[in-house]
Design an enzyme around this catalytic site. Structure first.
Site, PDB file in Angstrom:
ATOM      1  N   LYS A 118      43.208  31.219  34.768  1.00 16.20           N
ATOM      2  CA  LYS A 118      43.778  31.472  36.092  1.00 16.20           C
ATOM      3  C   LYS A 118      44.795  30.489  36.509  1.00 16.20           C
ATOM      4  CE  LYS A 118      43.176  34.943  37.388  1.00 16.20           C
ATOM      5  NZ  LYS A 118      43.416  36.527  37.240  1.00 16.20           N
TER       6      LYS A 118
HETATM    7  N1  PMP Z   1      37.549  35.552  32.643  1.00 16.58           N
HETATM    8  C1  PMP Z   1      37.228  34.843  33.690  1.00 16.58           C
HETATM    9  C2  PMP Z   1      36.043  33.780  33.769  1.00 16.58           C
HETATM   10  C3  PMP Z   1      37.889  35.039  34.893  1.00 16.58           C
HETATM   11  O1  PMP Z   1      37.930  34.347  36.126  1.00 16.58           O
HETATM   12  C4  PMP Z   1      38.956  35.979  34.722  1.00 16.58           C
HETATM   13  C5  PMP Z   1      39.810  36.157  36.035  1.00 16.58           C
HETATM   14  N2  PMP Z   1      39.552  37.145  36.577  1.00 16.58           N
HETATM   15  C6  PMP Z   1      39.072  36.643  33.487  1.00 16.58           C
HETATM   16  C7  PMP Z   1      38.309  36.330  32.513  1.00 16.58           C
HETATM   17  C8  PMP Z   1      40.051  37.856  33.416  1.00 16.58           C
HETATM   18  O2  PMP Z   1      41.654  37.659  33.486  1.00 16.58           O
HETATM   19  P1  PMP Z   1      42.354  38.587  34.221  1.00 16.58           P
HETATM   20  O3  PMP Z   1      42.319  38.408  35.669  1.00 16.58           O
HETATM   21  O4  PMP Z   1      43.760  38.204  33.794  1.00 16.58           O
HETATM   22  O5  PMP Z   1      42.174  40.024  33.902  1.00 16.58           O
END
Ligand code: PMP
Length: 334
Positions: A44
């Protein structure tokens, strides 16, 4: 003259790790993008930088301005670090059930923290709706601008993954990639990487690994937004379709149980020295499912979103796992 990198300069360009056991068990080459090596410890950081840069370019934010976001944690950590580096303030709204590690880290970084009850998205007190209201309130009296980062449908989220994560994967695999799969929190990673890879080669297969408790698997299977079961993985799984996923078509999708994902995390740490959190376990299980579907010899990439150390009190806490009838790491089981 030594390099004079500032924090935003060292976000991204993460290594692509070879996942030995997952590859051996499937006869494929499975790689994980080591996003836990970003300065804020997760994938992130990229989103945070992308959203802040886009707001600056749109003239919505001047130094001293405020960034508000509803986040399960990692986006808050990324936003706060980038905000500190660039001279902004951060207000982070998060659900009370987020891990202790993330809450205490955000306090340490100096974010203004607002913890709200963990309620369904349909409830107006959900952390995402609360963030929208807080941002609207701050905008009225903030001379330097106040933005709601709205990572679920802010095009800058998907765009940064298109511009960076996706291009890096293409280059690091030297274009020899057959499939990409990951879970969805905001969908920025999946949609952005899918767009970039398919532009390089339209035949690259794109997959969704959905945790239990999420409604996306059912949505993409044409069964409407229906969720079953639950997962302890944080940051992934949604009960609505995030704007980032608009127009995305999948070649493959699977549902992954925590019972399947957790042993992968423990083995990866113990046998390969790679420490990852719950969502990466779901992603690796998804990559292995995709590998079985495509057959031996294929190259599949997934995302190692953050580190296991962010979840010591959950993923590595036998009492917590035992209460939920989940598998625990065999080396701390006695
Ligand atoms: N894994 C973790 C630990 C996260 O914090 C996030 C972000 N929400 C994600 C996966 C998923 O990524 P995205 O928001 O790009 O779908």
């Amino acid at each position: 003259m030594p390099d004079q990198h500032l924090l935003p300069d060292v976000i991204g360009n993460t290594p692509l790790l070879y996942l030995r056991k997952a590859s051996e068990l499937t006869g494929c080459h499975i790689y994980g993008k080591a996003e836990f090596m970003n300065p804020g410890g997760s994938v992130k950081d990229r989103t945070a930088l992308g959203i802040i840069r886009a707001a600056e370019q749109a003239g919505e934010l001047q130094p001293g301005g405020v960034i508000v976001e509803g986040t399960a944690g990692n986006t808050g950590i990324g936003l706060t670090l980038v905000a500190n580096a660039l001279g902004y303030e951060c207000v982070i709204v998060m659900p009370q059930n987020a891990s202790e590690e993330k809450i205490s880290q955000l306090e340490m970084l100096g974010a203004e923290l607002l913890l709200v009850p963990s309620v369904p998205y349909a409830d107006t007190h959900h952390y995402i709706h609360t963030a929208e209201r807080v941002a609207a309130g701050r905008r009225k009296d903030e001379a330097h601008g106040a933005i709601w980062a709205r990572q679920f449908d802010n095009p800058a989220n998907r765009q940064i993954h298109y511009d960076t994560t996706g291009q890096e994967i293409w280059q690091q695999t030297e274009g020899k990639v057959d499939g990409f799969i990951c879970a969805v929190g905001t969908g920025g990673t999946l949609a952005g990487v899918a767009g970039a890879l398919r532009e390089h080669n339209k035949d690259i297969k794109i997959g969704l690994a959905d945790p239990m408790g999420s409604a996306l698997y059912s949505h993409f299977a044409g069964g409407g937004l229906r969720a079953e079961g639950e997962s302890i993985a944080e940051g992934i799984g949604v009960s609505f379709v995030p704007g980032n996923l608009a127009g995305l078509e999948l070649d493959f999708s699977c549902r992954v149980d925590d019972d399947e994902a957790l042993p992968l995390i423990y083995d990866l740490l113990k046998e390969e020295g790679i420490s990852v959190g719950g969502s990466a376990g779901i992603n690796i299980a998804g990559a292995m499912a995709m590998a079985r579907e495509l057959g031996p010899g294929h190259t599949i990439v997934t995302i190692l979103c953050d580190s296991g150390s962010r979840y010591q009190s959950k993923l590595f806490n036998p009492e917590y796992l035992w209460k939920r009838k989940l598998p625990y790491p065999h080396w701390i089981a006695n």
